[in-house]
Design a protein around this motif. Structure first.
Motif, PDB file in Angstrom:
ATOM      1  N   ALA A   1     -37.746  12.891  -3.811  1.00 21.86           N
ATOM      2  CA  ALA A   1     -36.488  12.174  -3.611  1.00 21.86           C
ATOM      3  C   ALA A   1     -35.846  12.583  -2.291  1.00 21.86           C
ATOM      4  O   ALA A   1     -36.116  13.666  -1.748  1.00 21.86           O
ATOM      5  N   LEU A   2     -35.000  11.707  -1.764  1.00 25.19           N
ATOM      6  CA  LEU A   2     -34.265  12.047  -0.555  1.00 25.19           C
ATOM      7  C   LEU A   2     -33.302  13.186  -0.824  1.00 25.19           C
ATOM      8  O   LEU A   2     -32.672  13.258  -1.877  1.00 25.19           O
ATOM      9  N   SER A   3     -33.197  14.067   0.147  1.00 28.37           N
ATOM     10  CA  SER A   3     -32.215  15.147   0.051  1.00 28.37           C
ATOM     11  C   SER A   3     -30.822  14.602   0.358  1.00 28.37           C
ATOM     12  O   SER A   3     -30.666  13.456   0.815  1.00 28.37           O
ATOM     13  N   ARG A   4     -29.820  15.405   0.129  1.00 31.99           N
ATOM     14  CA  ARG A   4     -28.460  14.990   0.458  1.00 31.99           C
ATOM     15  C   ARG A   4     -28.332  14.709   1.951  1.00 31.99           C
ATOM     16  O   ARG A   4     -27.691  13.739   2.357  1.00 31.99           O
ATOM     17  N   ARG A   5     -28.944  15.551   2.783  1.00 35.05           N
ATOM     18  CA  ARG A   5     -28.883  15.326   4.225  1.00 35.05           C
ATOM     19  C   ARG A   5     -29.510  13.995   4.603  1.00 35.05           C
ATOM     20  O   ARG A   5     -28.997  13.269   5.458  1.00 35.05           O
ATOM     21  N   GLU A   6     -30.624  13.660   3.959  1.00 44.15           N
ATOM     22  CA  GLU A   6     -31.300  12.412   4.271  1.00 44.15           C
ATOM     23  C   GLU A   6     -30.477  11.200   3.825  1.00 44.15           C
ATOM     24  O   GLU A   6     -30.424  10.178   4.513  1.00 44.15           O
ATOM     25  N   ARG A   7     -29.830  11.305   2.676  1.00 48.79           N
ATOM     26  CA  ARG A   7     -28.971  10.206   2.223  1.00 48.79           C
ATOM     27  C   ARG A   7     -27.798  10.013   3.187  1.00 48.79           C
ATOM     28  O   ARG A   7     -27.426   8.888   3.515  1.00 48.79           O
ATOM     29  N   GLU A   8     -27.234  11.124   3.657  1.00 50.25           N
ATOM     30  CA  GLU A   8     -26.129  11.035   4.610  1.00 50.25           C
ATOM     31  C   GLU A   8     -26.605  10.476   5.939  1.00 50.25           C
ATOM     32  O   GLU A   8     -25.882   9.723   6.607  1.00 50.25           O
ATOM     33  N   LEU A   9     -27.836  10.817   6.350  1.00 50.89           N
ATOM     34  CA  LEU A   9     -28.413  10.258   7.567  1.00 50.89           C
ATOM     35  C   LEU A   9     -28.520   8.741   7.449  1.00 50.89           C
ATOM     36  O   LEU A   9     -28.148   8.010   8.381  1.00 50.89           O
ATOM     37  N   CYS A  10     -29.021   8.244   6.326  1.00 45.90           N
ATOM     38  CA  CYS A  10     -29.123   6.802   6.120  1.00 45.90           C
ATOM     39  C   CYS A  10     -27.760   6.136   6.202  1.00 45.90           C
ATOM     40  O   CYS A  10     -27.619   5.052   6.801  1.00 45.90           O
ATOM     41  N   GLU A  11     -26.758   6.766   5.640  1.00 45.51           N
ATOM     42  CA  GLU A  11     -25.410   6.197   5.663  1.00 45.51           C
ATOM     43  C   GLU A  11     -24.847   6.165   7.080  1.00 45.51           C
ATOM     44  O   GLU A  11     -24.225   5.184   7.494  1.00 45.51           O
ATOM     45  N   ARG A  12     -25.088   7.231   7.855  1.00 46.81           N
ATOM     46  CA  ARG A  12     -24.594   7.262   9.232  1.00 46.81           C
ATOM     47  C   ARG A  12     -25.249   6.174  10.078  1.00 46.81           C
ATOM     48  O   ARG A  12     -24.585   5.521  10.891  1.00 46.81           O
ATOM     49  N   VAL A  13     -26.548   6.001   9.892  1.00 47.77           N
ATOM     50  CA  VAL A  13     -27.247   4.967  10.670  1.00 47.77           C
ATOM     51  C   VAL A  13     -26.756   3.579  10.275  1.00 47.77           C
ATOM     52  O   VAL A  13     -26.569   2.710  11.136  1.00 47.77           O
ATOM     53  N   MET A  14     -26.526   3.346   8.996  1.00 55.90           N
ATOM     54  CA  MET A  14     -25.983   2.062   8.569  1.00 55.90           C
ATOM     55  C   MET A  14     -24.618   1.813   9.199  1.00 55.90           C
ATOM     56  O   MET A  14     -24.314   0.700   9.638  1.00 55.90           O
ATOM     57  N   ASP A  15     -23.788   2.853   9.251  1.00 54.40           N
ATOM     58  CA  ASP A  15     -22.480   2.712   9.896  1.00 54.40           C
ATOM     59  C   ASP A  15     -22.646   2.373  11.373  1.00 54.40           C
ATOM     60  O   ASP A  15     -21.948   1.505  11.903  1.00 54.40           O
ATOM     61  N   ARG A  16     -23.570   3.063  12.036  1.00 51.83           N
ATOM     62  CA  ARG A  16     -23.754   2.859  13.476  1.00 51.83           C
ATOM     63  C   ARG A  16     -24.202   1.444  13.779  1.00 51.83           C
ATOM     64  O   ARG A  16     -23.830   0.864  14.814  1.00 51.83           O
ATOM     65  N   LEU A  17     -24.992   0.840  12.876  1.00 56.57           N
ATOM     66  CA  LEU A  17     -25.517  -0.498  13.105  1.00 56.57           C
ATOM     67  C   LEU A  17     -24.710  -1.575  12.378  1.00 56.57           C
ATOM     68  O   LEU A  17     -25.125  -2.739  12.331  1.00 56.57           O
ATOM     69  N   ASP A  18     -23.577  -1.188  11.822  1.00 59.58           N
ATOM     70  CA  ASP A  18     -22.654  -2.141  11.207  1.00 59.58           C
ATOM     71  C   ASP A  18     -23.313  -2.901  10.056  1.00 59.58           C
ATOM     72  O   ASP A  18     -23.143  -4.113   9.906  1.00 59.58           O
ATOM     73  N   ILE A  19     -24.037  -2.173   9.213  1.00 59.50           N
ATOM     74  CA  ILE A  19     -24.678  -2.821   8.061  1.00 59.50           C
ATOM     75  C   ILE A  19     -24.382  -2.083   6.759  1.00 59.50           C
ATOM     76  O   ILE A  19     -24.986  -2.386   5.725  1.00 59.50           O
ATOM     77  N   ARG A  20     -23.437  -1.156   6.774  1.00 60.41           N
ATOM     78  CA  ARG A  20     -23.121  -0.398   5.544  1.00 60.41           C
ATOM     79  C   ARG A  20     -22.699  -1.351   4.422  1.00 60.41           C
ATOM     80  O   ARG A  20     -23.023  -1.135   3.244  1.00 60.41           O
ATOM     81  N   HIS A  21     -21.994  -2.411   4.789  1.00 59.59           N
ATOM     82  CA  HIS A  21     -21.511  -3.363   3.773  1.00 59.59           C
ATOM     83  C   HIS A  21     -22.639  -4.165   3.147  1.00 59.59           C
ATOM     84  O   HIS A  21     -22.445  -4.833   2.124  1.00 59.59           O
ATOM     85  N   LEU A  22     -23.835  -4.086   3.720  1.00 58.41           N
ATOM     86  CA  LEU A  22     -24.990  -4.811   3.196  1.00 58.41           C
ATOM     87  C   LEU A  22     -25.869  -3.939   2.299  1.00 58.41           C
ATOM     88  O   LEU A  22     -26.893  -4.409   1.800  1.00 58.41           O
ATOM     89  N   ALA A  23     -25.491  -2.691   2.076  1.00 57.22           N
ATOM     90  CA  ALA A  23     -26.379  -1.702   1.464  1.00 57.22           C
ATOM     91  C   ALA A  23     -27.001  -2.178   0.156  1.00 57.22           C
ATOM     92  O   ALA A  23     -28.187  -1.952  -0.104  1.00 57.22           O
ATOM     93  N   ARG A  24     -26.247  -2.878  -0.688  1.00 62.17           N
ATOM     94  CA  ARG A  24     -26.758  -3.291  -2.005  1.00 62.17           C
ATOM     95  C   ARG A  24     -27.328  -4.708  -1.997  1.00 62.17           C
ATOM     96  O   ARG A  24     -27.777  -5.183  -3.035  1.00 62.17           O
TER      97      ARG A  24
END
Length: 257
Positions: A110-133
């Motif tokens: 499974a992804l670690s907490r750091r890896e999950r946070e990395l995914c979230e940061r990248v989504m924020d940077r590319l303006d796609i966090r609202h598309l996550a689900r």
């Protein structure tokens, strides 16, 4: 990490797609490949992310030949965003992005907490966090492009190769994506069709025609009226961007001008 293509050639069914291509991308720099359709740009990239084995020549990453590395290790070093990187299954956006961590995981780890946070940061940077689900099959072409770039970035590569990453993107997201590449600190090899975007985003350009490198250098050195006419068959005037000084091409739709 430096990337170097050394005498790269690709021959398929007796046809030379890439011919003796030598090109260096220094660590942390952005180099663009430009050229007409069918000039060998995408074929060269496929050799870098190991989707294609060159007929001759070598791809070097740092001081090592790419083919000497285990596939997992090369996938940790080199990430790719490709034209044929479509996702056919209706995964969610966050699931697709998490796939970028696969080269770093063992089995079903499974992804670690750091890896999950990395995914979230990248989504924020590319303006796609609202598309996550959202399911990726419900996205527009431009949204899907940003998801595929996010998947490549969470891979945490040292070298990033991209094949026409601005396809389907609106102007704002084209500019933001290329700004991100310039500021990423990664070694970047990117294929672009828009010569003005290439001039603005790239430190150096390599111009391909019929599989051969016909010019290489800074955008100012390469993008001349004569070269654009010779390689692309287009009449254009070259001017300096009023804010950045980057060369910009003004095309004429009238062949007599």
């Amino acid at each position: 990490m430096d990337l170097r293509l050394d005498g790269l050639s690709v021959v398929t069914d007796g046809k030379s797609l890439v011919r003796d291509l030598s090109l260096e991308v220094e660590s942390g720099r952005v180099v663009g490949l430009v050229g007409p359709n069918g000039s060998g740009k995408s074929t060269a990239l496929r050799c870098v992310y190991r989707a294609l084995r060159p007929s001759s020549g070598t791809v070097w990453v740092g001081e090592r030949q790419l083919t000497d590395l285990p596939m997992r290790r090369s996938a940790q070093i080199v990430a790719a965003m490709t034209q044929d990187g479509a996702v056919d299954l209706d995964f969610t956006v966050e699931e697709v992005i998490a796939l970028g961590r696969t080269p770093h995981l063992q089995g079903n780890q499974a992804l670690s907490r750091r890896e999950r946070e990395l995914c979230e940061r990248v989504m924020d940077r590319l303006d796609i966090r609202h598309l996550a689900r959202r399911g990726v099959l419900t996205l527009s072409g431009g949204e899907r492009q940003r998801v595929l770039l996010a998947r490549a970035l969470v891979q945490e590569p040292e070298i990033l190769v991209l094949d026409e990453p601005t396809n389907h993107l609106d102007v704002r997201h084209q500019v933001e994506l290329l700004s991100l590449l310039r500021d990423s600190g990664l070694t970047v090899l990117v294929v672009l069709h828009d010569l003005n975007l290439a001039a603005a985003a790239c430190d150096r350009l390599g111009v391909l025609r019929d599989g051969r490198l016909v010019a290489t250098g800074t955008p100012e050195d390469v993008l001349t009226t004569e070269l654009v006419d010779e390689v692309f068959g287009v009449k254009a005037s070259v001017v300096s961007h009023p804010l950045t000084g980057d060369p910009q091409l003004l095309y004429s739709l009238h062949s007599s001008l």
